[in-house]
Design a protein around this motif. Structure first.
Motif, PDB file in Angstrom:
ATOM      1  N   ASN A   1       5.996  -0.038 -16.432  1.00  0.00           N
ATOM      2  CA  ASN A   1       5.168  -1.081 -17.041  1.00  0.00           C
ATOM      3  C   ASN A   1       4.205  -1.604 -15.975  1.00  0.00           C
ATOM      4  O   ASN A   1       4.630  -2.166 -14.963  1.00  0.00           O
ATOM      5  CB  ASN A   1       6.041  -2.219 -17.579  1.00  0.00           C
ATOM      6  N   THR A   2       2.922  -1.413 -16.204  1.00  0.00           N
ATOM      7  CA  THR A   2       1.911  -1.806 -15.211  1.00  0.00           C
ATOM      8  C   THR A   2       1.110  -3.025 -15.664  1.00  0.00           C
ATOM      9  O   THR A   2       0.051  -3.314 -15.101  1.00  0.00           O
ATOM     10  CB  THR A   2       0.949  -0.633 -14.948  1.00  0.00           C
TER      11      THR A   2
ATOM     12  N   GLY B   1       0.780  -1.224   0.000  1.00  0.00           N
ATOM     13  CA  GLY B   1       0.000   0.000   0.000  1.00  0.00           C
ATOM     14  C   GLY B   1       0.813   1.276   0.000  1.00  0.00           C
ATOM     15  O   GLY B   1       0.251   2.371  -0.002  1.00  0.00           O
ATOM     16  N   ARG B   2       2.141   1.158   0.000  1.00  0.00           N
ATOM     17  CA  ARG B   2       3.015   2.345   0.007  1.00  0.00           C
ATOM     18  C   ARG B   2       3.561   2.572  -1.405  1.00  0.00           C
ATOM     19  O   ARG B   2       4.139   1.668  -2.012  1.00  0.00           O
ATOM     20  CB  ARG B   2       4.149   2.165   1.016  1.00  0.00           C
TER      21      ARG B   2
ATOM     22  N   SER C   1      -8.086   0.194 -14.337  1.00  0.00           N
ATOM     23  CA  SER C   1      -8.578   0.944 -15.495  1.00  0.00           C
ATOM     24  C   SER C   1      -8.214   2.415 -15.435  1.00  0.00           C
ATOM     25  O   SER C   1      -8.176   3.095 -16.466  1.00  0.00           O
ATOM     26  CB  SER C   1     -10.098   0.795 -15.591  1.00  0.00           C
ATOM     27  N   HIS C   2      -7.944   2.932 -14.211  1.00  0.00           N
ATOM     28  CA  HIS C   2      -7.670   4.352 -14.041  1.00  0.00           C
ATOM     29  C   HIS C   2      -6.179   4.682 -14.088  1.00  0.00           C
ATOM     30  O   HIS C   2      -5.804   5.846 -13.968  1.00  0.00           O
ATOM     31  CB  HIS C   2      -8.238   4.840 -12.700  1.00  0.00           C
ATOM     32  N   VAL C   3      -5.334   3.670 -14.251  1.00  0.00           N
ATOM     33  CA  VAL C   3      -3.884   3.890 -14.286  1.00  0.00           C
ATOM     34  C   VAL C   3      -3.360   3.431 -15.642  1.00  0.00           C
ATOM     35  O   VAL C   3      -3.520   2.261 -16.025  1.00  0.00           O
ATOM     36  CB  VAL C   3      -3.174   3.113 -13.157  1.00  0.00           C
ATOM     37  N   VAL C   4      -2.735   4.336 -16.384  1.00  0.00           N
ATOM     38  CA  VAL C   4      -2.184   4.042 -17.709  1.00  0.00           C
ATOM     39  C   VAL C   4      -0.674   3.930 -17.587  1.00  0.00           C
ATOM     40  O   VAL C   4      -0.007   4.892 -17.168  1.00  0.00           O
ATOM     41  CB  VAL C   4      -2.567   5.136 -18.717  1.00  0.00           C
TER      42      VAL C   4
ATOM     43  N   ASP D   1      -5.709  -4.743  -9.495  1.00  0.00           N
ATOM     44  CA  ASP D   1      -6.467  -3.643  -8.896  1.00  0.00           C
ATOM     45  C   ASP D   1      -6.052  -3.461  -7.447  1.00  0.00           C
ATOM     46  O   ASP D   1      -5.875  -4.439  -6.706  1.00  0.00           O
ATOM     47  CB  ASP D   1      -7.967  -3.937  -8.940  1.00  0.00           C
ATOM     48  N   LEU D   2      -5.851  -2.220  -7.052  1.00  0.00           N
ATOM     49  CA  LEU D   2      -5.572  -1.883  -5.661  1.00  0.00           C
ATOM     50  C   LEU D   2      -6.767  -1.123  -5.101  1.00  0.00           C
ATOM     51  O   LEU D   2      -7.522  -0.496  -5.865  1.00  0.00           O
ATOM     52  CB  LEU D   2      -4.314  -1.012  -5.568  1.00  0.00           C
TER      53      LEU D   2
END
Length: 546
Positions: free
Chosen positions: A132-133, A83-84, A145-148, A138-139
């Motif tokens: 590279n994600t 979470g950090r 979907s909200h992180v490109v 999902d966190l």
């Protein structure tokens, strides 16, 4: 790229930015330019200042027919462990999505009072162009979907489109007209904030080279719990009020900085937003906004009994109900001559210690232009500021006869004061002609000029206030991008290089002398008086009689 220039050199979306971005933000901007359609607008580095937040949005994308995206960009190798969040080994105080969400809510809070309609579907996202994600899950605070990530940059616009189509469905996407209105207001506010940043630097420099008189006063005030400073136009009252409020906050006191007029209140907001958080007052703004922020009901702008009596009375009751932590150690009031005795009672009730709490009041009795009487609750005689640091000699001499106390003028020279002798009912047209002539001369730019009236408001002022609201109106003044049209009652504490003073009558002839004094003293370099000169002399002569 020049300041706030719109990039129109090639087909594609309109881009607003002060300077071409570098690094990760340049990578993202290049992809946005290549992927978004011509009707979209991209704003880079948008600054927003509200009473509750001061934020800078990396990218604000306004896409007609789709929605609005607040996009936070984070360079380096971004990682999330337990979470950090960190980037290239350096811990992040907040996740990029949390920063984007803060920017989104600041934008929505800012735009709400400025538009008669909602701005449209608005979402927040993050872009990590060097990370590279593809294997990220999902966190809780970062839906995939909200992180490109780096691998998705070629589909950045498609990713934004997907988020807009699947979120905030209760909101309609913005129309091209709505986007155009939002962009106009955003860039105006951005310019106002950038100008305030420069003004804050200038103010800090001025604080280091105040006149000997002001240096002595600042030294005395450092150890004074209550004081009133009185001075004429341009004597530094507002700057001293800002500096004193900042000193008190830096000393760890909970401070309120307040005034009466909207324009001066917005100036305070813009200026204090440039200071470190620990040096900002806890409350900044209009006297009446404090009880409203505490839950008092708003009764509308056209009810004098509410503003003059009921709301100040309610303010005292609300202060008595507050937790002591929400009250103030110190209160600084600028343009204190605008406050009635009932208001002063309300002000004192907001101090943790009404009898011994810190109170500084800055006044000019000659600027008492409202039908309202009051005296600051300070027993000591006022400290007098006798120098004029604003007006050129010619301007200061033009209004000097309206004051009982002569000033030492520090700016020699200046342009001759111009008088245009016309009846009051013809003053507005003559003033408009004077503005046009000044602009055609090539000696003055639109941002140098203010046209101020004394009776009915100029149609330009009414049109902006009625269609876009006071927030847009005052940000237009501080953006310094156009001729400003205002009323003398709302321009106290403010100034422009050139004032075309349209004397088109007086609602209260007994206040004519004070209104002339205020309006004429707003000009730094050039003053143009427009009105019935014989009638003006007659009114001011009557005002002098016992």
């Amino acid at each position: 790229m020049s300041s706030d220039a719109a990039d129109q050199q090639a087909p594609g979306p309109t881009v607003h930015c002060d300077d071409e971005p570098e690094g990760a933000e340049k990578v993202v901007l290049d992809h946005l330019r290549a992927q978004l359609p011509d009707e979209a607008v991209i704003i880079h580095g948008q600054r927003l200042t509200t009473p509750d937040a001061d934020v800078e949005i990396d990218f604000l994308i306004l896409w007609p027919g789709f929605g609005i995206v607040v996009l936070e960009v984070k360079g380096g190798q971004v990682q999330v462990e337990d979470g950090r969040w960190s980037t290239s080994g350096h811990p992040l105080r907040r996740s990029p999505l949390e920063q984007a969400m803060e920017g989104k809510y600041a934008f929505l809070d800012w735009i709400r009072p400025r538009m008669s309609m909602r701005p449209g579907r608005t979402v927040h996202m993050a872009c990590l162009p060097y990370t590279n994600t593809s294997r990220w899950d999902d966190l809780p605070d970062a839906p995939r979907s909200h992180v490109v990530g780096q691998q998705d940059l070629g589909g950045l616009a498609a990713a934004m489109s997907m988020v807009l189509r699947t979120n905030m469905q209760r909101e309609h996407p913005p129309s091209p007209a709505a986007v155009a209105l939002v962009v106009k207001q955003l860039r105006q506010t951005h310019a106002a904030i950038e100008n305030a940043r420069s003004a804050a630097i200038e103010l800090e420099d001025r604080a280091n080279r105040f006149t000997q008189e002001q240096e002595k006063l600042l030294s005395v005030l450092r150890y004074q719990t209550r004081a009133e400073l009185s001075g004429g136009p341009g004597s530094g009252k507002t700057h001293l009020a800002l500096i004193k409020a900042r000193q008190l906050a830096a000393d760890g006191q909970r401070v309120a900085l307040m005034c009466y007029s909207r324009g001066l209140g917005r100036y305070f907001e813009l200026m204090t937003a440039q200071w470190p958080q620990a040096e900002r007052p806890a409350f900044i703004g209009l006297f009446h906004d404090l009880p409203l922020s505490w839950g008092a009901e708003h009764a509308g702008d056209d009810d004098p009994q509410f503003w003059e009596v009921e709301l100040p009375t309610r303010m005292r009751a609300l202060a008595a109900e507050r937790d002591r932590a929400e009250l103030f150690d110190a209160i600084v009031v600028d343009e204190g001559q605008d406050f009635s005795n009932l208001w002063w009672e309300a002000v004192l009730s907001c101090l943790r210690d009404p009898d011994a709490g810190v109170l500084y009041v800055f006044t000019d009795e000659r600027q008492r232009i409202f039908d309202r009487d009051g005296d600051a609750p300070i027993e000591m005689n006022p400290f007098h500021l006798g120098e004029n640091l604003r007006n050129a000699q010619t301007v200061a001499e033009a209004f000097g006869w309206l004051s009982d106390e002569p000033q030492i003028v520090r700016n020699p020279g200046g342009e001759p004061v111009e008088q245009i002798d016309v009846p009051f009912d013809a003053a507005q047209d003559a003033a408009d002609d004077a503005v046009e002539r000044l602009l055609e001369s090539g000696e003055w730019q639109p941002e140098d000029i203010a046209l101020l009236t004394t009776y009915s408001r100029h149609p330009e002022q009414r049109q902006i206030v009625e269609t876009e609201g006071y927030e847009v109106y005052w940000d237009g003044f501080f953006s310094a991008s156009q001729v400003f049209y205002g009323h003398v009652l709302g321009f106290k504490g403010l100034e422009r290089a050139v004032v075309v003073f349209c004397i088109n009558g007086f609602r209260d002839p007994e206040r004519a002398r004070e209104m002339l004094y205020v309006g004429m003293s707003r000009a730094r370099s050039k003053l143009v008086l427009v009105g019935d000169m014989a009638k003006i002399q007659e009114l001011t002569a009557v005002a002098e009689e016992p």
